[in-house]
Motif scaffolding. Structure first.
Motif, PDB file in Angstrom:
ATOM      1  N   CYS A   1      -5.026  -3.818  27.939  1.00 16.32           N
ATOM      2  CA  CYS A   1      -3.916  -4.295  27.114  1.00 16.32           C
ATOM      3  C   CYS A   1      -4.407  -4.964  25.827  1.00 16.32           C
ATOM      4  O   CYS A   1      -3.860  -4.728  24.762  1.00 16.32           O
ATOM      5  CB  CYS A   1      -3.073  -5.268  27.932  1.00 16.32           C
ATOM      6  SG  CYS A   1      -1.707  -5.983  27.045  1.00 16.32           S
ATOM      7  N   SER A   2      -5.415  -5.826  25.913  1.00 16.85           N
ATOM      8  CA  SER A   2      -5.864  -6.578  24.748  1.00 16.85           C
ATOM      9  C   SER A   2      -6.354  -5.667  23.640  1.00 16.85           C
ATOM     10  O   SER A   2      -6.162  -5.954  22.457  1.00 16.85           O
ATOM     11  CB  SER A   2      -6.971  -7.556  25.155  1.00 16.85           C
ATOM     12  OG  SER A   2      -8.081  -6.852  25.688  1.00 16.85           O
ATOM     13  N   HIS A   3      -6.980  -4.556  24.008  1.00 19.23           N
ATOM     14  CA  HIS A   3      -7.476  -3.616  23.005  1.00 19.23           C
ATOM     15  C   HIS A   3      -6.316  -2.870  22.346  1.00 19.23           C
ATOM     16  O   HIS A   3      -6.295  -2.673  21.128  1.00 19.23           O
ATOM     17  CB  HIS A   3      -8.444  -2.629  23.659  1.00 19.23           C
ATOM     18  CG  HIS A   3      -9.308  -1.900  22.671  1.00 19.23           C
ATOM     19  ND1 HIS A   3      -9.958  -2.534  21.642  1.00 19.23           N
ATOM     20  CD2 HIS A   3      -9.600  -0.576  22.553  1.00 19.23           C
ATOM     21  CE1 HIS A   3     -10.634  -1.646  20.937  1.00 19.23           C
ATOM     22  NE2 HIS A   3     -10.431  -0.449  21.460  1.00 19.23           N
ATOM     23  N   LYS A   4      -5.311  -2.477  23.136  1.00 16.76           N
ATOM     24  CA  LYS A   4      -4.176  -1.735  22.595  1.00 16.76           C
ATOM     25  C   LYS A   4      -3.277  -2.611  21.716  1.00 16.76           C
ATOM     26  O   LYS A   4      -2.640  -2.121  20.794  1.00 16.76           O
ATOM     27  CB  LYS A   4      -3.344  -1.149  23.746  1.00 16.76           C
ATOM     28  CG  LYS A   4      -4.051  -0.062  24.538  1.00 16.76           C
ATOM     29  CD  LYS A   4      -3.194   0.393  25.701  1.00 16.76           C
ATOM     30  CE  LYS A   4      -3.898   1.468  26.533  1.00 16.76           C
ATOM     31  NZ  LYS A   4      -3.079   1.870  27.710  1.00 16.76           N
ATOM     32  N   GLN A   5      -3.241  -3.911  22.025  1.00 12.18           N
ATOM     33  CA  GLN A   5      -2.365  -4.822  21.279  1.00 12.18           C
ATOM     34  C   GLN A   5      -3.128  -5.632  20.229  1.00 12.18           C
ATOM     35  O   GLN A   5      -2.632  -6.661  19.754  1.00 12.18           O
ATOM     36  CB  GLN A   5      -1.655  -5.766  22.253  1.00 12.18           C
ATOM     37  CG  GLN A   5      -0.709  -5.050  23.193  1.00 12.18           C
ATOM     38  CD  GLN A   5       0.056  -6.014  24.093  1.00 12.18           C
ATOM     39  OE1 GLN A   5      -0.189  -7.218  24.096  1.00 12.18           O
ATOM     40  NE2 GLN A   5       0.992  -5.486  24.862  1.00 12.18           N
TER      41      GLN A   5
ATOM     42  N   GLY B   1      -3.646  -4.977  17.114  1.00 10.97           N
ATOM     43  CA  GLY B   1      -2.908  -5.056  15.860  1.00 10.97           C
ATOM     44  C   GLY B   1      -1.811  -6.108  15.899  1.00 10.97           C
ATOM     45  O   GLY B   1      -1.590  -6.834  14.912  1.00 10.97           O
ATOM     46  N   VAL B   2      -1.124  -6.240  17.031  1.00 12.78           N
ATOM     47  CA  VAL B   2      -0.074  -7.252  17.168  1.00 12.78           C
ATOM     48  C   VAL B   2      -0.669  -8.647  17.090  1.00 12.78           C
ATOM     49  O   VAL B   2      -0.123  -9.543  16.422  1.00 12.78           O
ATOM     50  CB  VAL B   2       0.677  -7.056  18.508  1.00 12.78           C
ATOM     51  CG1 VAL B   2       1.748  -8.131  18.666  1.00 12.78           C
ATOM     52  CG2 VAL B   2       1.293  -5.670  18.588  1.00 12.78           C
ATOM     53  N   ILE B   3      -1.810  -8.838  17.750  1.00  8.61           N
ATOM     54  CA  ILE B   3      -2.462 -10.159  17.737  1.00  8.61           C
ATOM     55  C   ILE B   3      -2.894 -10.529  16.320  1.00  8.61           C
ATOM     56  O   ILE B   3      -2.681 -11.667  15.863  1.00  8.61           O
ATOM     57  CB  ILE B   3      -3.672 -10.151  18.692  1.00  8.61           C
ATOM     58  CG1 ILE B   3      -3.207  -9.909  20.132  1.00  8.61           C
ATOM     59  CG2 ILE B   3      -4.434 -11.461  18.603  1.00  8.61           C
ATOM     60  CD1 ILE B   3      -4.341  -9.634  21.101  1.00  8.61           C
ATOM     61  N   LEU B   4      -3.483  -9.585  15.605  1.00  7.04           N
ATOM     62  CA  LEU B   4      -3.914  -9.851  14.225  1.00  7.04           C
ATOM     63  C   LEU B   4      -2.731 -10.202  13.338  1.00  7.04           C
ATOM     64  O   LEU B   4      -2.792 -11.128  12.520  1.00  7.04           O
ATOM     65  CB  LEU B   4      -4.637  -8.613  13.669  1.00  7.04           C
ATOM     66  CG  LEU B   4      -6.062  -8.362  14.166  1.00  7.04           C
ATOM     67  CD1 LEU B   4      -6.556  -7.013  13.678  1.00  7.04           C
ATOM     68  CD2 LEU B   4      -6.991  -9.464  13.677  1.00  7.04           C
TER      69      LEU B   4
ATOM     70  N   LEU C   1      -7.052  -2.628   9.256  1.00  7.87           N
ATOM     71  CA  LEU C   1      -7.418  -2.599  10.671  1.00  7.87           C
ATOM     72  C   LEU C   1      -6.405  -1.809  11.502  1.00  7.87           C
ATOM     73  O   LEU C   1      -6.779  -1.101  12.445  1.00  7.87           O
ATOM     74  CB  LEU C   1      -7.537  -4.028  11.203  1.00  7.87           C
ATOM     75  CG  LEU C   1      -8.793  -4.794  10.767  1.00  7.87           C
ATOM     76  CD1 LEU C   1      -8.710  -6.255  11.165  1.00  7.87           C
ATOM     77  CD2 LEU C   1     -10.042  -4.160  11.376  1.00  7.87           C
ATOM     78  N   LEU C   2      -5.116  -1.915  11.134  1.00  7.97           N
ATOM     79  CA  LEU C   2      -4.110  -1.098  11.805  1.00  7.97           C
ATOM     80  C   LEU C   2      -4.372   0.387  11.577  1.00  7.97           C
ATOM     81  O   LEU C   2      -4.283   1.205  12.503  1.00  7.97           O
ATOM     82  CB  LEU C   2      -2.707  -1.473  11.307  1.00  7.97           C
ATOM     83  CG  LEU C   2      -2.096  -2.776  11.834  1.00  7.97           C
ATOM     84  CD1 LEU C   2      -0.732  -3.015  11.199  1.00  7.97           C
ATOM     85  CD2 LEU C   2      -1.960  -2.749  13.350  1.00  7.97           C
ATOM     86  N   LEU C   3      -4.699   0.737  10.334  1.00  8.82           N
ATOM     87  CA  LEU C   3      -5.013   2.136  10.031  1.00  8.82           C
ATOM     88  C   LEU C   3      -6.272   2.580  10.779  1.00  8.82           C
ATOM     89  O   LEU C   3      -6.354   3.721  11.259  1.00  8.82           O
ATOM     90  CB  LEU C   3      -5.201   2.311   8.515  1.00  8.82           C
ATOM     91  CG  LEU C   3      -3.939   2.115   7.658  1.00  8.82           C
ATOM     92  CD1 LEU C   3      -4.291   2.175   6.179  1.00  8.82           C
ATOM     93  CD2 LEU C   3      -2.898   3.187   7.988  1.00  8.82           C
TER      94      LEU C   3
END
Length: 353
Positions: free
Chosen positions: A220-224, A226-229, A298-300
Motif C-alpha cells: 500500500c505505501s508504495h502505491k499511495q 503520490g498521495v502522501i507526497l 514524481l507522479l509522472l
C-alpha cells in the motif's frame, strides 16, 4: 358611544391620505432615481473622456521629437498621478467595469456584482482575506489528520473514501476562491489573471482526483506514495498561505488607513512596513513552487514506472507541473513590477525634492 358613520369617515379619510402619501413618495423616489441615473451617466462620460485624454497626452509625449527627457519623465509622473486618482478613488466606480467572464455568468447568471462605493469594495477584500485565513488553517489541518490516521489507525494505508472527501473539499475550496477573485477583479482588484486560471487548474485536478481509484493492500505505501507526497506538500502550502494572508492584510489595512490617498502614497507606506517580510515570503513561494513541480514530476515518474498507471496520475502530474511553472513566472513578474514601481517612486521624490 360615537356615531359609527363618523368613525368610518375618519378611517376612510386616513386611508385616502395614506394612499396619497404613498403616491407622492413613489413620485419623489422615481424622480430622485431618474436624476441620480442622469448624473451618474454624466459622470461616467466625463470619467471616460478624461481617461482617454490622459492616454492621448501620454502618446503625444512619447511621440514628441524635441521634448527634453527629464521634462518628459516629469510630465509622465504627473499623468500617472492623475491616473491613480481616477483608478484608486471614487471615480473608479464610474469607469467601465471589467467583463464578468464566463465563470461568473455560469455560476451566478447575468447579474451585476460590482459595488459602487469604495468602502464596500474594501469590505469585500477584507472578507476575502478572512476566508483565506480560515481555509489556510484547514489546508494544514486536513492533511495532518489524514497522515496521523494513516500512521496510527489505518495501518499505513489510506481508505479511498477519506482521500476522496479531502479532494471534494479541495474542489469546493478552489471553486469558491475562483468565484470570490472574479468578483474582486470586477470591482477593480489588480489580481493577476493567472492566479484565477491557477484555481481553474486546481479545480480540474481535484475533480480528476475524485475519479482516481486509490489502491490499497498489498504494498500500500508504495502505491499511495503520490498521495502522501501531495498531502505533505499541501501542509507547506497552508503555511505559505498564512504568510501571504499576513502580508496582504497589512497592505489592506494601510489602504484603509490612508483613505483616498493615491496608489503611489499607499505603496510607499506598504513597502516600508513589509520589506523584510516580502523577501521571506518570496523565498517561501519559490520553494513551494519548486516542491510543487517535484511532486508533479514524481507522479509522472510513478506512472511511467508502472507503479500506478491510471490516467488520473498522469493528468494530475501534468497539472501540478503547469501550475508550478505558471506560479513561478507570475511571481517573478510581480516582483519585477514592484521593483519598477519603487524606482518610479524614487524618481518622483527626487523631482519633488
Amino acid at each position: 358611544m360615537g356615531d359609527p358613520s363618523s368613525a368610518e369617515d375618519v378611517l376612510a379619510a386616513e386611508a385616502a391620505r395614506a394612499v396619497e402619501e404613498a403616491r407622492a413618495l413613489q413620485e419623489t423616489a422615481a424622480a430622485l432615481i431618474s436624476r441620480a441615473w442622469n448624473e451618474e451617466q454624466s459622470l461616467r462620460q466625463r470619467a471616460s473622456v478624461l481617461e482617454s485624454g490622459i492616454k492621448k497626452i501620454e502618446s503625444s509625449i512619447r511621440c514628441a521629437p524635441n521634448i527634453d527627457h527629464g521634462e518628459a519623465e516629469k510630465l509622465e509622473e504627473e499623468l500617472y498621478r492623475a491616473r491613480c486618482v481616477i483608478r484608486d478613488g471614487d471615480v473608479a466606480s464610474f469607469l467601465p467595469s471589467k467583463s464578468h467572464g464566463r465563470f461568473l455568468k455560469m455560476f451566478l447568471g447575468p447579474i451585476n456584482v460590482r459595488a459602487m462605493r469604495k468602502d464596500v469594495q474594501l469590505k469585500m477584500k477584507e472578507e476575502y482575506n478572512n476566508y483565506r485565513d480560515r481555509t489556510a488553517f484547514l489546508f494544514i489541518l486536513f492533511p495532518c489528520i489524514l497522515l496521523y490516521l494513516r500512521s496510527w489507525i489505518w495501518d499505513g494505508c489510506f481508505p479511498a473514501l477519506a482521500v476522496q472527501l479531502y479532494q471534494a473539499w479541495l474542489l469546493f475550496l478552489y471553486t469558491s476562491l475562483a468565484l470570490r477573485e472574479n468578483i474582486l477583479r470586477v470591482n477593480g482588484s489588480d489580481i493577476r489573471p493567472w492566479w484565477i486560471y491557477h484555481h481553474y487548474c486546481a479545480m480540474l485536478m481535484a475533480l480528476i482526483s475524485l475519479t482516481w481509484e486509490i489502491k490499497g493492500q498489498p504494498n500500500c505505501s508504495h502505491k499511495q506514495e503520490g498521495v502522501i507526497l501531495f498531502l505533505r506538500w499541501a501542509i507547506f502550502q497552508g503555511l505559505v498561505m498564512i504568510l501571504q494572508n499576513i502580508y496582504q492584510r497589512k497592505r489592506l489595512y494601510t489602504r484603509i488607513a490612508l483613505g483616498k490617498a493615491k496608489r503611489m502614497d499607499v505603496v510607499s507606506g506598504e513597502t516600508s512596513g513589509v520589506k523584510g517580510q516580502l523577501k521571506f515570503l518570496s523565498f517561501a513561494l519559490f520553494f513551494l513552487q519548486i516542491s510543487e513541480a517535484c511532486v508533479g514530476l514524481l507522479l509522472l515518474k510513478t506512472a511511467v514506472a508502472g507503479v500506478v498507471s491510471e490516467w488520473q496520475v498522469v493528468a494530475c502530474g501534468i497539472l501540478l507541473v503547469v501550475m508550478a511553472v505558471g506560479n513561478f513566472v507570475n511571481t517573478v513578474q510581480t516582483l519585477m513590477a514592484k521593483s519598477r514601481f519603487k524606482q518610479r517612486m524614487r524618481r518622483t521624490r527626487n523631482h519633488q525634492g
